[in-house]
Enzyme design. Structure first.
Site, PDB file in Angstrom:
ATOM      1  CG  MET A  61      -1.518  -0.911   1.516  1.00  0.00           C
ATOM      2  SD  MET A  61      -2.553  -1.431   3.073  1.00  0.00           S
ATOM      3  CE  MET A  61      -1.174  -1.357   3.991  1.00  0.00           C
ATOM      4  N   GLY A  62       1.654   1.752  -0.837  1.00  0.00           N
ATOM      5  CA  GLY A  62       1.777   2.906  -1.020  1.00  0.00           C
ATOM      6  C   GLY A  62       1.760   3.768  -0.269  1.00  0.00           C
ATOM      7  CB  THR A  63      -0.468   4.445   2.031  1.00  0.00           C
ATOM      8  OG1 THR A  63      -1.284   2.886   1.951  1.00  0.00           O
ATOM      9  CG2 THR A  63      -1.259   4.302   3.367  1.00  0.00           C
ATOM     10  CB  THR A  64      -1.424   9.426   1.202  1.00  0.00           C
ATOM     11  OG1 THR A  64      -1.184   9.658   0.458  1.00  0.00           O
ATOM     12  CG2 THR A  64      -1.516  10.396   2.418  1.00  0.00           C
TER      13      THR A  64
END
Lengths: 249, 234
Positions: B12-15
Site C-alpha cells: 500500500m504505497g499509501t497516504t
C-alpha cells in the site's frame, strides 16, 4: 490444640466431608497469630499501619520491614510468616513490572490484586506446595482513585474501605467501623490508625512493639512511601495521649 | 512491454493521516493497493478496527500490516476481558510497537494508531518502520506523506473542531493523491470520540482538483450513470 480435622487435614489437596480444606484454615491461623495490620481508604488516599512485635531488644529500630512498595503507586503490608510475605512481594513486583513492559502503562491496582490473589491461590492447589501463611493488605492509587484490597491465604481477594488482619483484627475492625472514612484525609487517617494500633496492643501478652506506617495519597503525590517522620511522631504522641486518657477514667 | 506480476507482494504505497481535535481524533487514508504499477485494489480500506474505541491506519506491506493488526486485535480483546473495561489507546499502541520492534527484520509496515478513551481523551500514536512509538498531536505516514510535511507545518493548529479536523484530513489526503503515484482512489475517514465512531467516504470525483490536474472526461462513472438511450420512434 484439638485436632478437629483428623485425617482430612494432612494435605491441601484433601476436602473434608463438610467441604472444608483444613490446611488453608490452618494457614489462616498463622496469620491470626501475628501482629495486627490495618489499612484504611480515606477520601484522598490509602493509609496502612503495622503493629510490629519486637522479639529481641537487640533489633535495630526500622529493620524487619513489614510494609513494602510494589510499584511507585502501590504497597503491601504483610501479616503472618515474614518469609512467605517476602516471596509474595517479590512476585507482585514482578507482575507489576511485566505488565508495564507489555502494556506500556502502570498496572491498575485491581489487576495487581487479582494477580497476587491468583498466585496465592495457585499454591493451594498442589500437594507438593504448602499454602502461604500470610495475609496481605494492598493499598494503591491509580487513575481510578485510591483502592484497598485484602488477600487471604486461601487466595480470596476483596476490595475494602477498611481492613484488619492479625491478632487484634476484631478489635481493630470495631474501631475502624467507628471512623467516617469518606470524610477523612490521609493526614487525619494516619493519626487514627496509630491510635487504634496503640489501643488494641495487648501489653500483658506482648511486650514491645514498633509502629510502622505507610501511605499513598494526594499529599505524597500518589507515590507509596513511608509516612513522613514528623507526622509519624505526631501520630504516636496523639496515640499515647489517647491511651492515657482512657486509662485515667 | 513488461508483463505485470499481478500476484506479486501487495504494497500500500499509501497516504495515511491521524489528527487530534478538541474531543477526539480523525483518521484518514487513501484507498490504493498496488503490485508494482498494477493497482490491485482501488477501493481498499486501510483504516482497521482494533477495538470499539481504537483504530489503526496501515501503510507499507499489506500482508504485514494485516497480520500485525490481527495479532493486536486478539491481544486487546483478551486484555479488555481481563481488565473489565475498554483498553486505552496507549495500551493498543504499545502492543503494536512491541510487535513492530521485536519483528523489525521481517516486517515492513508503518502504522498510525488513533482512538479515544475516558482517561486521556483522543490520542494519536505513530509507529513507523523500526518500531518506535511516538505520541503526537497529529501524524502522517506512507509514501504520500512526503508531500504533506510543509502543508501541515503551515496549516496545523491545536484545538480544532471536528469539522475543521475532518476537512483538513480530506484536503491533505487529496493533495497527496495528486502528487504520489502510489496513492489514489477514494478518501476514507474515521472519526472517534466519546460518542462513538463514524466512518466517512469521499469518492474521487468529490475531491478538489489541484494545480495542473485535469477534470475527468468520459469517465467511466459518467458513462455508467448516464441514462439509457431513448428508443427511436417510428
Amino acid at each position: 490444640m484439638s485436632s478437629i480435622g483428623t485425617g482430612y487435614d494432612l494435605s491441601v489437596t484433601t476436602f473434608s466431608p463438610d467441604g472444608r480444606v483444613f490446611q488453608i484454615e490452618y494457614a489462616a491461623k498463622a496469620v491470626d497469630n501475628s501482629g495486627t495490620v490495618i489499612g484504611i481508604k480515606c477520601k484522598d488516599g490509602v493509609v496502612m499501619g503495622v503493629e510490629k512485635l519486637i522479639t529481641s531488644k537487640m533489633m535495630l529500630p526500622g529493620s524487619n520491614r513489614r510494609i513494602h512498595s510494589v510499584h511507585s503507586h502501590s504497597g503491601m503490608a504483610v501479616a503472618g510468616l515474614a518469609a512467605d510475605g517476602r516471596q509474595i512481594v517479590a512476585r507482585a513486583k514482578g507482575e507489576a513490572s511485566s505488565y508495564e513492559s507489555v502494556y506500556g502503562e502502570a498496572i491498575p491496582v485491581k489487576e495487581l490484586a487479582g494477580r497476587v490473589a491468583n498466585y496465592v491461590h495457585l499454591c493451594t492447589l498442589y500437594w507438593w506446595l504448602r499454602p502461604f501463611g500470610c495475609g496481605i493488605i494492598l493499598g494503591g492509587y491509580d487513575r481510578d482513585g485510591p483502592q484497598l484490597y485484602m488477600i487471604e491465604p486461601s487466595g480470596i481477594s476483596y476490595r475494602y474501605f477498611g481492613a484488619a488482619i492479625g491478632k487484634g483484627k476484631q478489635a481493630a475492625k470495631t474501631e475502624i467501623e467507628k471512623l467516617k472514612l469518606s470524610e477523612m484525609t490521609c493526614r487525619e487517617g494516619v493519626i487514627e490508625i496509630a491510635k487504634i494500633i496503640y489501643k488494641i496492643h495487648d501489653e500483658a501478652k506482648d511486650k514491645a512493639f514498633e509502629l510502622e506506617m505507610s501511605w499513598v495519597c494526594d499529599e505524597s503525590k500518589r507515590k507509596h512511601e513511608k509516612v513522613p517522620v514528623e507526622l509519624l511522631e505526631e501520630a504516636k504522641a496523639a496515640a499515647r495521649l489517647a491511651l492515657e486518657e482512657m486509662d485515667a477514667d | 512491454m513488461e508483463s505485470l506480476d499481478v500476484d506479486g507482494p501487495h504494497s500500500m504505497g499509501t497516504t495515511i493521516i491521524g489528527v487530534t481535535y478538541d474531543g477526539g481524533v480523525v483518521l484518514g487514508a487513501d484507498s490504493r493497493t498496488s503490485t508494482g504499477v498494477y493497482v490491485a485494489n482501488r477501493a481498499s480500506d486501510k483504516i482497521t478496527q482494533l477495538t470499539d474505541n481504537v483504530y489503526v491506519c496501515r501503510s507499507g506491506s499489506a500482508a504485514d500490516s494485516q497480520i500485525l493488526s490481527d495479532y493486536v486485535r486478539y491481544f486487546l480483546h483478551q486484555h479488555t476481558i481481563q481488565l473489565g473495561q475498554p483498553a486505552t489507546v496507549k495500551v493498543a499502541a504499545n502492543l503494536v510497537r512491541l510487535l513492530a520492534y521485536n519483528n523489525k527484520n521481517m516486517l515492513q509496515t508503518g502504522l498510525i494508531v488513533g482512538g479515544w478513551d475516558k482517561y486521556e481523551g483522543g490520542k494519536i500514536y505513530g509507529v513507523p518502520l523500526g518500531g518506535t512509538i511516538l505520541e503526537q498531536p497529529f501524524a502522517i505516514g506512507g509514501s504520500g506523506s512526503s508531500y504533506l510535511y510543509g502543508f501541515f507545518d503551515q496549516v496545523w493548529k491545536e484545538g480544532m473542531t471536528k469539522e475543521e479536523a475532518e476537512s483538513l484530513v480530506v484536503k491533505a489526503v487529496s493533495l497527496a493523491i495528486a502528487r504520489d503515484g502510489a496513492s489514489g482512489g477514494v478518501v476514507r475517514t474515521v472519526v472517534i470520540n466519546a460518542d462513538g465512531v463514524t466512518r466517512n467516504f469521499y469518492p474521487g470525483d468529490t475531491l478538489p482538483l489541484w494545480h495542473e490536474e485535469i477534470p475527468a472526461q468520459n469517465s467511466l462513472l459518467d458513462i455508467l450513470s448516464a441514462p439509457s438511450p431513448e428508443p427511436m420512434s417510428m
